[in-house]
Design an enzyme around this catalytic site. Structure first.
Site, PDB file in Angstrom:
ATOM      1  N   ASN A 196      -1.565  41.058  -3.293  1.00  0.00           N
ATOM      2  CA  ASN A 196      -2.547  39.692  -3.047  1.00  0.00           C
ATOM      3  C   ASN A 196      -3.565  38.878  -3.912  1.00  0.00           C
ATOM      4  O   ASN A 196      -4.531  38.767  -4.430  1.00  0.00           O
ATOM      5  CB  ASN A 196      -4.193  40.375  -2.082  1.00  0.00           C
ATOM      6  CG  ASN A 196      -4.758  39.375  -1.167  1.00  0.00           C
ATOM      7  OD1 ASN A 196      -5.169  38.749  -1.004  1.00  0.00           O
ATOM      8  ND2 ASN A 196      -6.076  40.433  -1.199  1.00  0.00           N
ATOM      9  N   LYS A 224      -4.742  36.199  -2.759  1.00  0.00           N
ATOM     10  CA  LYS A 224      -6.330  36.090  -2.396  1.00  0.00           C
ATOM     11  C   LYS A 224      -6.604  33.955  -2.350  1.00  0.00           C
ATOM     12  O   LYS A 224      -5.657  33.640  -2.027  1.00  0.00           O
ATOM     13  CB  LYS A 224      -7.733  36.217  -2.843  1.00  0.00           C
ATOM     14  CG  LYS A 224      -7.216  37.831  -3.288  1.00  0.00           C
ATOM     15  CD  LYS A 224      -8.163  37.882  -4.382  1.00  0.00           C
ATOM     16  CE  LYS A 224      -8.463  39.630  -3.977  1.00  0.00           C
ATOM     17  NZ  LYS A 224      -9.837  40.659  -4.339  1.00  0.00           N
ATOM     18  N   HIS A 246      -9.136  43.454   5.076  1.00  0.00           N
ATOM     19  CA  HIS A 246      -9.233  43.708   3.627  1.00  0.00           C
ATOM     20  C   HIS A 246     -11.194  43.215   3.469  1.00  0.00           C
ATOM     21  O   HIS A 246     -10.958  42.915   4.245  1.00  0.00           O
ATOM     22  CB  HIS A 246      -8.489  42.254   3.116  1.00  0.00           C
ATOM     23  CG  HIS A 246      -8.474  42.353   1.457  1.00  0.00           C
ATOM     24  ND1 HIS A 246     -10.210  42.307   0.484  1.00  0.00           N
ATOM     25  CD2 HIS A 246      -7.669  42.961   0.326  1.00  0.00           C
ATOM     26  CE1 HIS A 246      -9.681  42.800  -0.271  1.00  0.00           C
ATOM     27  NE2 HIS A 246      -8.412  42.764  -0.669  1.00  0.00           N
ATOM     28  N   GLU A 271     -12.813  42.121   1.840  1.00  0.00           N
ATOM     29  CA  GLU A 271     -13.375  40.755   1.923  1.00  0.00           C
ATOM     30  C   GLU A 271     -13.762  40.365   3.539  1.00  0.00           C
ATOM     31  O   GLU A 271     -15.084  39.555   3.768  1.00  0.00           O
ATOM     32  CB  GLU A 271     -12.657  39.515   0.872  1.00  0.00           C
ATOM     33  CG  GLU A 271     -13.060  40.375  -0.530  1.00  0.00           C
ATOM     34  CD  GLU A 271     -11.643  39.989  -1.586  1.00  0.00           C
ATOM     35  OE1 GLU A 271     -10.444  39.386  -1.559  1.00  0.00           O
ATOM     36  OE2 GLU A 271     -11.889  40.779  -2.343  1.00  0.00           O
ATOM     37  N   GLU A 327      -8.372  51.167  -0.136  1.00  0.00           N
ATOM     38  CA  GLU A 327      -8.766  50.390  -0.909  1.00  0.00           C
ATOM     39  C   GLU A 327     -10.170  50.177  -1.359  1.00  0.00           C
ATOM     40  O   GLU A 327     -11.603  50.175  -0.502  1.00  0.00           O
ATOM     41  CB  GLU A 327      -9.240  48.710  -1.234  1.00  0.00           C
ATOM     42  CG  GLU A 327      -7.492  48.891  -1.314  1.00  0.00           C
ATOM     43  CD  GLU A 327      -7.253  46.911  -1.764  1.00  0.00           C
ATOM     44  OE1 GLU A 327      -6.591  46.347  -2.211  1.00  0.00           O
ATOM     45  OE2 GLU A 327      -7.842  46.175  -0.176  1.00  0.00           O
ATOM     46  N   GLY A 364     -11.743  44.057  -7.566  1.00  0.00           N
ATOM     47  CA  GLY A 364     -11.854  42.390  -9.040  1.00  0.00           C
ATOM     48  C   GLY A 364     -13.270  43.260  -9.717  1.00  0.00           C
ATOM     49  O   GLY A 364     -13.933  41.955  -9.582  1.00  0.00           O
ATOM     50  N   SER A 371      -8.351  46.995  -9.117  1.00  0.00           N
ATOM     51  CA  SER A 371      -8.246  46.443  -9.854  1.00  0.00           C
ATOM     52  C   SER A 371      -7.557  47.506 -10.965  1.00  0.00           C
ATOM     53  O   SER A 371      -7.126  48.652 -11.721  1.00  0.00           O
ATOM     54  CB  SER A 371      -9.905  47.398 -11.310  1.00  0.00           C
ATOM     55  OG  SER A 371     -10.651  46.498 -10.254  1.00  0.00           O
TER      56      SER A 371
HETATM   57  C1  PEP Z   1      -7.063  43.352  -3.746  1.00  0.00           C
HETATM   58  O1  PEP Z   1      -7.040  42.196  -3.881  1.00  0.00           O
HETATM   59  O2  PEP Z   1      -7.353  43.468  -2.709  1.00  0.00           O
HETATM   60  C2  PEP Z   1      -7.740  43.789  -5.221  1.00  0.00           C
HETATM   61  C3  PEP Z   1      -7.631  45.239  -4.958  1.00  0.00           C
HETATM   62  O3  PEP Z   1      -8.032  43.351  -6.209  1.00  0.00           O
HETATM   63  P1  PEP Z   1      -7.755  43.490  -7.331  1.00  0.00           P
HETATM   64  O4  PEP Z   1      -6.508  43.959  -8.037  1.00  0.00           O
HETATM   65  O5  PEP Z   1      -8.537  41.790  -8.836  1.00  0.00           O
HETATM   66  O6  PEP Z   1      -9.074  44.503  -7.597  1.00  0.00           O
END
Ligand code: PEP
Length: 259
Positions: A13, A15, A99, A101, A171, A177, A217
């Site tokens: 992803n 972003k 997601h 976000e 997630e 992040g 992460s």
């Molecule tokens: C994500 O964007 O869904 C995500 C898990 O980001 P990160 O791997 O940076 O934590």
């Protein structure tokens, strides 16, 4: 040993990062670094404006192109939104939906997520549905309740057959992040719960077949132990997917090949 045969998926992803040339170059580097013998699925989700460039860069590869979101309406006065047929036209077969976000910053509710999942399915786009609890929800013992509500909400009014290709990404919001990864045991526990909840919604065969990805992460350094868990069928990767060498290591994770 379990009898199911879930094909792992590693998804990146990107972003709101990269301009089109950077995105195309990164896609090309990932395409080039893929082991041709690799059996699992690899998915890239660039920003809407970079979809065409990445689609062109991926030509001739089996890498899946996904949008990071999709509107639920087909066309009309929806300024800023991008419809299912528009993302399909840009080369997408998949769409990330819900997601954290989108939920947190853009205030998307489970009802909105449900409309988007329905719109994707109606247009033949595979939804990659994201769910997950915040730190506060985890610490107050509400993780499973939150996951249950999000899953029931997302799949409301959708039949098992309609949802048959859907992918779910667990997630935990506190791990996205932040550099804080769920431990393999924490992730496995949540994935097992997700599968159990999906069994309640669509039955055992559906729940055994659905891919549940872990996101939060995921790095080259921790992917192997996560992927070794029996109910983790892949990863949704943010930051680490922006570096070709690191993401290629995540894609080529080392884990027991048969789960
Ligand atoms: C994500 O964007 O869904 C995500 C898990 O980001 P990160 O791997 O940076 O934590």
């Amino acid at each position: 040993m379990a009898s199911h045969n879930r094909i792992p998926m590693i998804a990146g992803n990107w972003k709101m990062h990269l301009v089109s040339k950077e995105a195309a170059d990164l896609a090309a580097a990932i395409k080039k670094g893929l082991d041709p013998a690799l059996k699992h699925e690899v998915l890239l989700a660039p920003t809407f404006t970079n979809l065409h460039a990445v689609h062109a860069a991926l030509a001739g590869s089996r890498v899946i192109l996904s949008s990071q979101d999709v509107a639920w309406e087909e066309k009309g006065a929806f300024t800023g939104a991008v419809s299912p047929s528009q993302v399909k036209d840009a080369g997408c077969t998949h769409a990330i939906i819900g997601h954290s976000e989108r939920r947190k910053i853009f205030l998307e509710t489970d009802a909105v997520v449900n409309l988007k999942v329905k719109a994707a399915i109606k247009n033949g786009i595979v939804p990659v549905l994201c769910i997950g609890e915040t730190l506060e929800e985890r610490e107050s013992g509400r993780t499973f309740k939150v996951l249950e509500t999000q899953l029931n909400g997302a799949f409301a009014g959708i039949t098992a057959a309609e949802a048959s290709k859907a992918v779910i990404a667990y997630e935990p919001v506190w791990a996205i992040g932040t550099g804080k990864t769920a431990t393999p045991a924490q992730a496995q526990e949540a994935h097992l719960f997700v599968r159990g909840q999906m069994e309640k919604i669509y039955g055992k065969a559906w729940a055994e077949a659905v891919r549940v990805l872990y996101g939060g992460s995921v790095k080259a350094e921790n992917v192997d132990e996560l992927m070794a868990q029996p109910d983790i069928d892949g990863a949704l990767v943010g930051g680490e997917s922006l570096k070709a060498d690191k993401f290629l290591r995540v894609i080529h994770y080392q884990a027991a090949p048969v789960k």
